[in-house]
Design a protein around this motif. Structure first.
Motif, PDB file in Angstrom:
ATOM      1  N   GLN A  26     -70.487 -13.277  24.837  1.00  0.00           N
ATOM      2  CA  GLN A  26     -69.482 -13.286  23.772  1.00  0.00           C
ATOM      3  C   GLN A  26     -68.321 -12.347  24.089  1.00  0.00           C
ATOM      4  OE1 GLN A  26     -71.521 -12.441  20.143  1.00  0.00           O
ATOM      5  NE2 GLN A  26     -72.445 -14.493  19.979  1.00  0.00           N
ATOM      6  N   GLN A  27     -68.650 -11.213  24.701  1.00  0.00           N
ATOM      7  CA  GLN A  27     -67.574 -10.306  25.106  1.00  0.00           C
ATOM      8  C   GLN A  27     -66.646 -10.972  26.115  1.00  0.00           C
ATOM      9  OE1 GLN A  27     -69.441  -6.755  26.497  1.00  0.00           O
ATOM     10  NE2 GLN A  27     -69.757  -5.909  24.436  1.00  0.00           N
ATOM     11  N   GLY A  28     -67.242 -11.772  27.019  1.00  0.00           N
ATOM     12  CA  GLY A  28     -66.399 -12.488  27.981  1.00  0.00           C
ATOM     13  C   GLY A  28     -65.504 -13.506  27.293  1.00  0.00           C
ATOM     14  N   GLU A  29     -66.115 -14.241  26.322  1.00  0.00           N
ATOM     15  CA  GLU A  29     -65.296 -15.216  25.581  1.00  0.00           C
ATOM     16  C   GLU A  29     -64.208 -14.526  24.777  1.00  0.00           C
ATOM     17  OE1 GLU A  29     -67.953 -17.471  23.237  1.00  0.00           O
ATOM     18  OE2 GLU A  29     -68.735 -18.669  24.918  1.00  0.00           O
ATOM     19  N   LEU A  30     -64.557 -13.365  24.174  1.00  0.00           N
ATOM     20  CA  LEU A  30     -63.571 -12.621  23.389  1.00  0.00           C
ATOM     21  C   LEU A  30     -62.422 -12.141  24.273  1.00  0.00           C
ATOM     22  CD1 LEU A  30     -62.764 -11.443  20.664  1.00  0.00           C
ATOM     23  CD2 LEU A  30     -64.155  -9.426  21.200  1.00  0.00           C
ATOM     24  N   GLU A  31     -62.755 -11.691  25.453  1.00  0.00           N
ATOM     25  CA  GLU A  31     -61.708 -11.251  26.374  1.00  0.00           C
ATOM     26  C   GLU A  31     -60.789 -12.426  26.733  1.00  0.00           C
ATOM     27  OE1 GLU A  31     -60.882  -8.321  27.479  1.00  0.00           O
ATOM     28  OE2 GLU A  31     -62.492  -7.291  26.374  1.00  0.00           O
ATOM     29  N   GLY A  32     -61.388 -13.630  26.931  1.00  0.00           N
ATOM     30  CA  GLY A  32     -60.562 -14.803  27.237  1.00  0.00           C
ATOM     31  C   GLY A  32     -59.657 -15.176  26.068  1.00  0.00           C
ATOM     32  N   ALA A  33     -60.230 -15.082  24.807  1.00  0.00           N
ATOM     33  CA  ALA A  33     -59.419 -15.391  23.628  1.00  0.00           C
ATOM     34  C   ALA A  33     -58.278 -14.397  23.481  1.00  0.00           C
ATOM     35  CB  ALA A  33     -60.291 -15.404  22.379  1.00  0.00           C
ATOM     36  N   ARG A  34     -58.618 -13.115  23.784  1.00  0.00           N
ATOM     37  CA  ARG A  34     -57.554 -12.099  23.702  1.00  0.00           C
ATOM     38  C   ARG A  34     -56.440 -12.384  24.700  1.00  0.00           C
ATOM     39  NH1 ARG A  34     -61.211  -6.590  23.160  1.00  0.00           N
ATOM     40  NH2 ARG A  34     -61.788  -6.874  20.953  1.00  0.00           N
ATOM     41  N   GLU A  35     -56.838 -12.799  25.905  1.00  0.00           N
ATOM     42  CA  GLU A  35     -55.820 -13.118  26.899  1.00  0.00           C
ATOM     43  C   GLU A  35     -54.977 -14.317  26.446  1.00  0.00           C
ATOM     44  OE1 GLU A  35     -57.855 -13.741  30.521  1.00  0.00           O
ATOM     45  OE2 GLU A  35     -58.384 -11.603  30.808  1.00  0.00           O
ATOM     46  N   MET A  36     -55.655 -15.346  25.858  1.00  0.00           N
ATOM     47  CA  MET A  36     -54.926 -16.509  25.359  1.00  0.00           C
ATOM     48  C   MET A  36     -53.963 -16.106  24.249  1.00  0.00           C
ATOM     49  SD  MET A  36     -58.066 -19.247  25.294  1.00  0.00           S
ATOM     50  CE  MET A  36     -57.083 -20.426  24.354  1.00  0.00           C
ATOM     51  N   ARG A  37     -54.474 -15.210  23.347  1.00  0.00           N
ATOM     52  CA  ARG A  37     -53.620 -14.757  22.249  1.00  0.00           C
ATOM     53  C   ARG A  37     -52.409 -14.001  22.781  1.00  0.00           C
ATOM     54  NH1 ARG A  37     -55.442 -10.402  17.630  1.00  0.00           N
ATOM     55  NH2 ARG A  37     -53.454 -10.309  16.526  1.00  0.00           N
ATOM     56  N   ALA A  38     -52.620 -13.145  23.745  1.00  0.00           N
ATOM     57  CA  ALA A  38     -51.505 -12.390  24.313  1.00  0.00           C
ATOM     58  C   ALA A  38     -50.485 -13.333  24.946  1.00  0.00           C
ATOM     59  CB  ALA A  38     -52.037 -11.398  25.343  1.00  0.00           C
ATOM     60  N   GLN A  39     -51.016 -14.368  25.672  1.00  0.00           N
ATOM     61  CA  GLN A  39     -50.107 -15.331  26.299  1.00  0.00           C
ATOM     62  C   GLN A  39     -49.302 -16.099  25.254  1.00  0.00           C
ATOM     63  OE1 GLN A  39     -49.658 -15.476  29.527  1.00  0.00           O
ATOM     64  NE2 GLN A  39     -48.133 -17.079  29.442  1.00  0.00           N
ATOM     65  N   LEU A  40     -50.001 -16.488  24.131  1.00  0.00           N
ATOM     66  CA  LEU A  40     -49.334 -17.231  23.059  1.00  0.00           C
ATOM     67  C   LEU A  40     -48.257 -16.389  22.406  1.00  0.00           C
ATOM     68  CD1 LEU A  40     -49.151 -19.740  21.279  1.00  0.00           C
ATOM     69  CD2 LEU A  40     -50.986 -18.792  19.868  1.00  0.00           C
ATOM     70  N   LEU A  41     -48.607 -15.111  22.127  1.00  0.00           N
ATOM     71  CA  LEU A  41     -47.603 -14.231  21.521  1.00  0.00           C
ATOM     72  C   LEU A  41     -46.415 -14.035  22.445  1.00  0.00           C
ATOM     73  CD1 LEU A  41     -49.920 -11.538  19.905  1.00  0.00           C
ATOM     74  CD2 LEU A  41     -48.576 -13.273  18.726  1.00  0.00           C
ATOM     75  N   LYS A  42     -46.718 -13.937  23.731  1.00  0.00           N
ATOM     76  CA  LYS A  42     -45.627 -13.768  24.683  1.00  0.00           C
ATOM     77  C   LYS A  42     -44.708 -14.995  24.672  1.00  0.00           C
ATOM     78  CE  LYS A  42     -44.828 -12.784  29.565  1.00  0.00           C
ATOM     79  NZ  LYS A  42     -45.470 -12.559  30.896  1.00  0.00           N
ATOM     80  N   THR A  43     -45.348 -16.187  24.594  1.00  0.00           N
ATOM     81  CA  THR A  43     -44.556 -17.420  24.563  1.00  0.00           C
ATOM     82  C   THR A  43     -43.729 -17.508  23.296  1.00  0.00           C
ATOM     83  OG1 THR A  43     -46.297 -18.474  25.852  1.00  0.00           O
ATOM     84  CG2 THR A  43     -44.718 -19.918  24.775  1.00  0.00           C
ATOM     85  N   LEU A  44     -44.349 -17.154  22.130  1.00  0.00           N
ATOM     86  CA  LEU A  44     -43.628 -17.196  20.851  1.00  0.00           C
ATOM     87  C   LEU A  44     -42.462 -16.223  20.842  1.00  0.00           C
ATOM     88  CD1 LEU A  44     -46.624 -17.471  18.372  1.00  0.00           C
ATOM     89  CD2 LEU A  44     -45.006 -19.267  19.001  1.00  0.00           C
ATOM     90  N   LEU A  45     -42.744 -15.000  21.380  1.00  0.00           N
ATOM     91  CA  LEU A  45     -41.672 -14.015  21.429  1.00  0.00           C
ATOM     92  C   LEU A  45     -40.524 -14.504  22.296  1.00  0.00           C
ATOM     93  CD1 LEU A  45     -43.735 -10.720  21.673  1.00  0.00           C
ATOM     94  CD2 LEU A  45     -42.372 -11.503  19.732  1.00  0.00           C
ATOM     95  N   GLN A  46     -40.874 -15.152  23.388  1.00  0.00           N
ATOM     96  CA  GLN A  46     -39.822 -15.652  24.281  1.00  0.00           C
ATOM     97  C   GLN A  46     -39.017 -16.750  23.597  1.00  0.00           C
ATOM     98  OE1 GLN A  46     -41.396 -17.008  27.980  1.00  0.00           O
ATOM     99  NE2 GLN A  46     -39.385 -17.450  28.882  1.00  0.00           N
ATOM    100  N   GLN A  47     -39.736 -17.656  22.881  1.00  0.00           N
ATOM    101  CA  GLN A  47     -39.025 -18.742  22.194  1.00  0.00           C
ATOM    102  C   GLN A  47     -38.162 -18.196  21.068  1.00  0.00           C
ATOM    103  OE1 GLN A  47     -41.645 -21.704  20.791  1.00  0.00           O
ATOM    104  NE2 GLN A  47     -40.037 -23.089  20.046  1.00  0.00           N
ATOM    105  N   GLU A  48     -38.697 -17.165  20.367  1.00  0.00           N
ATOM    106  CA  GLU A  48     -37.906 -16.582  19.280  1.00  0.00           C
ATOM    107  C   GLU A  48     -36.667 -15.908  19.829  1.00  0.00           C
ATOM    108  OE1 GLU A  48     -38.535 -13.580  15.462  1.00  0.00           O
ATOM    109  OE2 GLU A  48     -40.150 -13.979  16.887  1.00  0.00           O
ATOM    110  N   VAL A  49     -36.804 -15.308  20.988  1.00  0.00           N
ATOM    111  CA  VAL A  49     -35.642 -14.679  21.610  1.00  0.00           C
ATOM    112  C   VAL A  49     -34.605 -15.719  21.967  1.00  0.00           C
ATOM    113  CG1 VAL A  49     -34.862 -13.426  23.652  1.00  0.00           C
ATOM    114  CG2 VAL A  49     -36.884 -12.656  22.421  1.00  0.00           C
ATOM    115  N   GLU A  50     -35.099 -16.903  22.444  1.00  0.00           N
ATOM    116  CA  GLU A  50     -34.156 -17.946  22.827  1.00  0.00           C
ATOM    117  C   GLU A  50     -33.466 -18.578  21.608  1.00  0.00           C
ATOM    118  OE1 GLU A  50     -36.457 -20.657  25.078  1.00  0.00           O
ATOM    119  OE2 GLU A  50     -36.593 -19.339  26.863  1.00  0.00           O
ATOM    120  N   ASP A  51     -34.261 -18.847  20.509  1.00  0.00           N
ATOM    121  CA  ASP A  51     -33.713 -19.521  19.316  1.00  0.00           C
ATOM    122  C   ASP A  51     -33.245 -18.549  18.265  1.00  0.00           C
ATOM    123  OD1 ASP A  51     -34.379 -21.816  20.594  1.00  0.00           O
ATOM    124  OD2 ASP A  51     -36.325 -22.038  19.567  1.00  0.00           O
TER     125      ASP A  51
END
Length: 363
Positions: A272-297
């Motif tokens: 579960q810790q491994g899955e949680l780490e993967g979810a955290r990485e996915m969340r960080a990537q998603l936030l990074k993408t959202l922040l980038q899109q918000e910066v663009e728009d």
């Protein structure tokens, strides 16, 4: 072994001393087997002199007179060395500082002296040998007197000790005899008392004997009942022990099962810790993408938000200035513009939400 060790005086060629290994071994009191090895390897060394014209026998009497084995070995190898003088005319025994020797060595010394004296034929050597023989005899007599004195002193000391030991032994024997006599008397008295008690019992009436038998029978019954009770208690304790053993086995099995469950739980937690780490990485990537899109728009949305706020402030000011009637007219006039702004904002917001959902599905 055949090499001379020589030391010269400072700033001159004069010899200060010279030695063979056999000379050094005797000076430094080496064991007899070392000296014997030197003699067997180099027999002529017993007649070689140092810088003081001293033979190995001279050095033996001077430096180690108490080692009679070494002196006896040197005398047997070269008896005539006993009469040889050194640079000052001293024979070996003249260099001896301690003149106490055993009777065996004195006998060997006398025989060596006789052999050395028989080889000298000149009157001078005869007189010198006679003088040395007298000295040896005097030395022997002096040693004999000293030996007798020592024997007398030892006998007196040991006689006193023997007397003291005999007295102590006699005292201990007397004490032991007295203790044995008292113990014997005590045993005799005890025996007499026991015999009297047995006689009294044998001559007691039959009623008393029957009474004693009854008491003994009752005592035997009591002891048997106590024995049965103890056996019952023993069986009960054994059953308790067996139950405790079974309980211990059950506890052990439960402990093993708990240990296995704990291991499974640890593996599950790690998964579960491994899955949680993967979810955290996915969340960080998603936030990074959202922040980038918000910066663009961001500029478009910000401009629309600013226009809406300015329109709302203008409406409020007009409402305050013209009252309710004016409010109705303003609202009618500005409704179209405000509606268009709101529709544009909703459209941009919906596009942003669609982009976020699309990114989420891709992740």
């Amino acid at each position: 072994i055949r090499t001379w060790v020589v030391k010269y005086e400072k700033k001159s060629t004069e010899i200060r001393w010279k030695l063979l290994p056999i000379h050094a071994a005797i000076i430094f009191r080496a064991p007899v087997f070392v000296v014997r090895t030197f003699i067997e390897t180099y027999p002529e060394s017993v007649m070689l002199r140092d810088v003081q014209m001293m033979l190995p026998l001279h050095l033996g009497f001077r430096h180690n007179p108490k080692d009679e084995e070494v002196l006896e070995l040197l005398l047997n190898e070269c008896p005539k060395a006993i009469c040889e003088p050194d640079i000052r005319g001293r024979t070996p025994h003249m260099l001896c500082r301690d003149g106490t020797f055993s009777a065996k060595f004195l006998q060997i010394y006398s025989e060596s002296w006789s052999l050395a004296s028989s080889s000298k034929k000149t009157p001078q050597s005869y007189n010198r040998d006679k003088h040395l023989e007298n000295e040896v005899r005097n030395q022997l007599e002096e040693n004999r007197v000293n030996y007798i004195k020592q024997i007398d002193i030892s006998q007196s000391q040991y006689s006193e000790r023997v007397t003291i030991l005999n007295d102590n032994h006699e005292k201990e024997i007397r004490k032991l005899r007295e203790d044995a006599r008292l113990e014997k008397e005590e045993l005799v008295k005890t025996h007499e008392k026991e015999m009297k008690a047995l006689k009294n019992k044998s001559t007691s009436p039959p009623r008393l004997l029957q009474k004693d038998e009854t008491i003994l029978a009752d005592r035997i019954i009591d002891l048997e009942s106590e024995l049965e009770l103890k056996q019952t208690e023993t069986q009960t304790l054994q059953s308790v022990i067996d139950g405790m053993r079974e309980y211990s086995k059950m506890i052990s099995s439960q402990m093993r099962k708990a240990s296995q469950d704990q291991n499974k739980l640890q593996r599950l937690i790690m998964h579960q810790q491994g899955e949680l780490e993967g979810a955290r990485e996915m969340r960080a990537q998603l936030l990074k993408t959202l922040l980038q899109q918000e910066v663009e728009d961001g500029p478009n949305l910000t401009s629309i938000r600013i226009e809406i706020e300015e329109t709302m402030r203008a409406v409020k000011l007009r409402l305050d200035a013209f009252g309710e009637s004016e409010v109705q007219s303003v609202s009618e006039n500005k409704s179209d513009d405000l509606g268009s702004k709101l529709e544009q904002y909703v459209q941009v917001k919906s596009e942003e939400d669609d982009n976020v959902s699309a990114i989420t599905e891709d992740v």
